[in-house]
Design a protein around this motif. Structure first.
Motif, PDB file in Angstrom:
ATOM      1  N   GLY A 293     -12.466   1.709  -2.569  1.00 19.16           N
ATOM      2  CA  GLY A 293     -12.804   1.001  -3.807  1.00 19.16           C
ATOM      3  C   GLY A 293     -14.145   0.323  -3.555  1.00 19.16           C
ATOM      4  N   ASP A 316     -14.252   5.663  -3.874  1.00 22.42           N
ATOM      5  CA  ASP A 316     -13.950   4.939  -5.105  1.00 22.42           C
ATOM      6  C   ASP A 316     -13.356   5.923  -6.112  1.00 22.42           C
ATOM      7  OD1 ASP A 316     -14.998   1.969  -6.247  1.00 22.42           O
ATOM      8  OD2 ASP A 316     -14.457   3.418  -7.798  1.00 22.42           O
ATOM      9  N   LEU A 349      -6.788   5.151  -4.117  1.00 26.30           N
ATOM     10  CA  LEU A 349      -5.912   4.455  -3.176  1.00 26.30           C
ATOM     11  C   LEU A 349      -4.461   4.851  -3.376  1.00 26.30           C
ATOM     12  CD1 LEU A 349      -7.542   0.995  -3.547  1.00 26.30           C
ATOM     13  CD2 LEU A 349      -7.196   2.185  -1.399  1.00 26.30           C
ATOM     14  N   SER A 365     -11.728  -4.413  -0.768  1.00 27.18           N
ATOM     15  CA  SER A 365     -12.222  -5.708  -1.214  1.00 27.18           C
ATOM     16  C   SER A 365     -12.275  -5.781  -2.736  1.00 27.18           C
ATOM     17  CB  SER A 365     -13.619  -5.929  -0.622  1.00 27.18           C
ATOM     18  OG  SER A 365     -14.139  -7.145  -1.089  1.00 27.18           O
TER      19      SER A 365
HETATM   20  N1  SAH Z   1     -15.213  -3.339  -3.257  1.00 28.19           N
HETATM   21  C1  SAH Z   1     -16.297  -3.631  -4.174  1.00 28.19           C
HETATM   22  C2  SAH Z   1     -15.982  -3.293  -5.611  1.00 28.19           C
HETATM   23  C3  SAH Z   1     -14.872  -4.065  -6.256  1.00 28.19           C
HETATM   24  S1  SAH Z   1     -14.653  -3.642  -7.964  1.00 28.19           S
HETATM   25  C4  SAH Z   1     -16.692  -5.071  -4.037  1.00 28.19           C
HETATM   26  O1  SAH Z   1     -16.005  -5.836  -3.369  1.00 28.19           O
HETATM   27  O2  SAH Z   1     -17.712  -5.448  -4.603  1.00 28.19           O
HETATM   28  C5  SAH Z   1     -13.205  -2.664  -7.904  1.00 28.19           C
HETATM   29  C6  SAH Z   1     -13.477  -1.224  -7.575  1.00 28.19           C
HETATM   30  O3  SAH Z   1     -12.244  -0.593  -7.306  1.00 28.19           O
HETATM   31  C7  SAH Z   1     -14.112  -0.451  -8.709  1.00 28.19           C
HETATM   32  O4  SAH Z   1     -15.268   0.195  -8.247  1.00 28.19           O
HETATM   33  C8  SAH Z   1     -13.051   0.545  -9.123  1.00 28.19           C
HETATM   34  O5  SAH Z   1     -13.585   1.784  -9.558  1.00 28.19           O
HETATM   35  C9  SAH Z   1     -12.264   0.711  -7.846  1.00 28.19           C
HETATM   36  N2  SAH Z   1     -10.879   1.157  -8.020  1.00 28.19           N
HETATM   37  C10 SAH Z   1      -9.983   0.764  -8.960  1.00 28.19           C
HETATM   38  N3  SAH Z   1      -8.821   1.405  -8.792  1.00 28.19           N
HETATM   39  C11 SAH Z   1      -8.964   2.226  -7.706  1.00 28.19           C
HETATM   40  C12 SAH Z   1      -8.133   3.162  -7.048  1.00 28.19           C
HETATM   41  N4  SAH Z   1      -6.884   3.380  -7.442  1.00 28.19           N
HETATM   42  N5  SAH Z   1      -8.623   3.837  -6.001  1.00 28.19           N
HETATM   43  C13 SAH Z   1      -9.889   3.603  -5.574  1.00 28.19           C
HETATM   44  N6  SAH Z   1     -10.727   2.758  -6.175  1.00 28.19           N
HETATM   45  C14 SAH Z   1     -10.288   2.066  -7.225  1.00 28.19           C
END
Ligand code: SAH
Length: 465
Positions: A293, A316, A349, A365
């Motif tokens: 993510g 992501d 995920l 995160s």
């Molecule tokens: N980790 C980064 C972004 C957080 S925003 C930071 O800390 O700045 C949340 C992110 O999680 C988004 O980019 C969204 O696309 C991703 N996300 C949401 N559900 C997800 C999933 N099931 N699997 C992977 N990524 C996911």
């Protein structure tokens, strides 16, 4: 799975121009889940019928889905039932028509003509009434044939599959867009993972008709798999007259994962979080790190600048976000030595993914709060149970701290896509139980300015195996 499109508007063979498929030939188009064959069963000046036959192998399908951690039986109805697979196929094989273009006869693409579509097996658990409620307001005549579940045992009642013919004067683009949206709405089982991007798809395909449809709420909810936040967002945009081109990015902080920083995310909190994560990674001596993510790659950028980290992966669920990460990290211009240390790919995920095994540390995160709470068990199983990294860092907002954001209405989350925000004790409880279940220990740290009453804005859990 068979869908046929007929016209009687003379010369009927113009259908070939409209669909960009020559009536004299058989067209076979490979798709990731099977093959689409397009053939004409009749092609005279008076009447022309194009057929889309979708050939899905149920065993292949079950294997890929099972490998991705989903439950699906080897014997399933997917090869026979009209579903989101059919929508995907329509977009692929009739993409030009769906976009309203016609190279050879452009005026034809925008003229309403008599069209008739038959879907041999349309699933609808609610019964044929719903099929009528969806198509009649769009101006179609309908013929619906229903079937007994088993002719020999009438007491078993009706089958949930219908043969449906719809008839109306439509532009080909409108007709295909109606089918594209309404078939998965009736079937209600999407074959792919949906996220915010699906709102854009719905608004684009629903342009010009969905906002006026009396069942728009039901359509949006079912198209978006009943995910309440997505549905609310879609309806709000629909009723605001926003088209798909108005990306949600233009609405700061509402409905956009990319605009995570809108409320509380002063740059400094994000920086502090990254610093805290890097400190933990150093402390545990991680050389290889997967950031799940990863968003636009802010953490990866910092890790990449540090030679201690030898292999980095960002994953992501959002393709669009990954494209932004790609740009931000300047992957194009990167020297190849550097490039070899980093890979980015799309994944979820909630799917078991071997590519993510074997890292010294995994970071998740500000992501778990984007998952529906009933999916967290799957998340725990995959990350703690399947990936089993020696070190795992998870961060999430601390809800108690929200009172320190005066502009944030009481009880609201920091971000429209958050499914929940946890108090400190809720996070601790969740973290400790996941750790215990999979043989980890956990320590929780506050990140960001510490308020004596409500704690810090971000909570960070370090899990060690
Ligand atoms: N980790 C980064 C972004 C957080 S925003 C930071 O800390 O700045 C949340 C992110 O999680 C988004 O980019 C969204 O696309 C991703 N996300 C949401 N559900 C997800 C999933 N099931 N699997 C992977 N990524 C996911």
């Amino acid at each position: 799975m068979l869908l046929s499109i007929t016209t009687t508007r003379e010369p009927a063979t113009d259908l070939g121009y409209l669909l960009h498929k020559n009536p004299a030939r058989l067209h076979s188009v490979p798709l990731s889940f099977g093959t689409a064959h397009i053939f004409y069963s009749e092609a005279t000046p008076q009447r022309c019928t194009a057929n889309l036959l979708l050939d899905i192998n149920p065993v292949d399908l079950a294997r890929t889905k099972q490998a991705a951690g989903e439950d699906i039986a080897y014997v399933n109805d997917r090869p026979y039932a009209a579903s989101s697979f059919l929508s995907t196929a329509i977009a692929k094989v009739f993409g030009t028509a769906l976009s309203g273009r016609c190279k050879d006869k452009p005026e034809l693409a925008v003229s309403p003509i008599m069209l008739e579509v038959t879907i041999t097996t349309l699933p609808c658990l609610e019964g044929e009434e719903l099929i009528r409620r969806l198509f009649i307001p769009l101006g179609y005549d309908l013929d619906i044939t229903s079937y007994k579940l088993d002719e020999r045992f009438p007491e078993w009642g009706e089958s949930p599959y219908y043969t449906v013919t719809i008839r109306g004067r439509k532009c080909i683009k409108e007709l295909l867009a109606h089918l594209y949206v309404l078939i998965p709405v009736l079937d209600e089982e999407k074959h792919y993972w949906i996220n915010q991007d699906e709102i854009d798809v719905l608004l684009r395909r629903g342009e010009g008709w969905l906002a006026r449809h009396p069942e728009r709420e039901l359509i949006a909810a079912r198209f978006l798999k009943r995910q309440r936040t997505l549905t609310d967002r879609a309806l709000q945009r629909l009723m605001n007259g926003e088209g798909a081109e108005h990306s949600h990015n233009q609405l700061p902080g509402r409905g956009s994962a990319q605009k995570e920083e809108a409320w509380e995310e002063s740059l400094s909190l994000r920086e502090q979080r990254i610093r805290a994560i890097v400190a933990v990674l150093k402390e545990v001596g991680a050389k290889t790190v997967a950031d799940l993510g990863c968003g636009e790659g802010n953490l990866l950028k910092v890790l990449l600048a540090d030679k201690d980290f030898t292999a980095l992966t960002g994953m992501d669920v959002s393709y669009r976000t990954l494209e932004k990460a790609h740009k931000k990290l300047k992957l194009e211009d990167m020297p190849s030595v550097q490039k070899e240390r980093l890979q980015l790919f799309q994944g979820s995920l909630l799917y078991r993914d071997k590519r993510l095994q074997g890292y010294d540390a995994v970071v998740v995160s500000e992501v778990i709060e984007h998952l529906d709470e009933d999916r967290l068990k799957t998340f725990i199983r995959h990350v703690f149970g399947f990936l089993r990294p020696p070190a795992l860092v998870i961060t999430t907002p601390n809800r108690e701290y929200n009172v320190n954001y005066p502009q944030l209405p009481a009880g609201e989350f920091r971000h429209a896509d958050h499914r929940f925000e946890w108090s400190r004790s809720e996070f601790r409880h969740w973290a400790e139980s996941a750790a215990k279940q999979y043989g980890y220990t956990v320590s929780i740290k506050p990140v960001g300015s510490l308020d004596p009453k409500t704690g810090a804005p971000t909570q960070l859990g370090v899990f060690s195996r």
